[in-house]
Design an enzyme around this catalytic site. Sequence first.
Site, short mmCIF file in Angstrom:
data_model
loop_
_atom_site.label_atom_id
_atom_site.label_comp_id
_atom_site.label_asym_id
_atom_site.label_seq_id
_atom_site.Cartn_x
_atom_site.Cartn_y
_atom_site.Cartn_z
NE ARG A 90 6.73 -0.59 9.45
CZ ARG A 90 5.54 -0.57 8.87
NH1 ARG A 90 5.41 0.05 7.71
NH2 ARG A 90 4.52 -1.16 9.41
NE ARG A 138 -4.03 -1.12 10.30
CZ ARG A 138 -3.02 -0.64 9.56
NH1 ARG A 138 -3.05 0.58 9.10
NH2 ARG A 138 -2.00 -1.40 9.29
CE LYS A 188 -1.99 -0.83 3.95
NZ LYS A 188 -1.53 -2.15 4.42
NE ARG A 246 7.88 -2.94 5.75
CZ ARG A 246 6.58 -2.68 5.80
NH1 ARG A 246 5.97 -2.11 4.79
NH2 ARG A 246 5.89 -3.02 6.86
NE ARG A 288 2.53 -4.80 10.92
CZ ARG A 288 3.62 -4.85 10.15
NH1 ARG A 288 4.71 -5.46 10.58
NH2 ARG A 288 3.61 -4.31 8.97
#
Length: 192
Positions: free
Chosen positions: A133, A88, A13, A127, A144
């Site tokens: 992150r 969300r 996204k 990532r 998540r």
Amino acid sequence: MIGIIFGPPGSGKGTQAARLQEDLGIHHLSTGAILRGEVARGTALGKEVGRIMAAGDLVPDDLIVDVVRARLPEAERGVGALLDGFPRTVAQAQALDRMLADEGHRLSFIVALDVPEEDLEARLLHRAQVEGRTDDTREVIAERMHEYHKLTKAVLDHYREQGVRIDTIDGTGTPDEVFERIRAAVRGISSG
Ligand code: ADP
């Protein structure tokens, strides 16, 4: 024009929204990026949400709704806004609907990125190595994903029931390939 880029964690996204901002001038509003900025600056809000985000849980609806309410008018100026990471939950979607209705606006479109479950974790772990992150660890990723299935997926049903246009885009392949698919869909939207 106000749209949502929707999809599970790792669906791309943020990457795609940043490209759409560059290509179309549509303002990219990422609640995750805003919250990470608050945490990095050590603001009161950042202190409140830091631990929640680090655990992979959702921050309370009223907090995030206030964040969006404060930024939406500015983001909607010009071409419009593309929401990334918001809404969300169905409660957030209802709050957004009210905010937009108050201005005489309504949601124009949703681009939903579709990526097979097994690719998502691999992307997020990759990532983690590239961007570092802190919520991209195996355990936090699982949480998540759990939140996404439990609370976030229902946002699509909420808008499907309202008859909002939802374009489901194949999110596999290179970022360039995905971007071309999205651009074709968004062109279709803006030409009616
Ligand atoms: P991703 O989609 O990859 O999980 P985001 O950058 O969109 O990443 O969000 C990171 C974290 O920020 C979420 O796990 C959550 O803790 C918090 N967050 C972002 N947007 C929201 C929101 N709309 N409601 C609740 N929490 C949010």
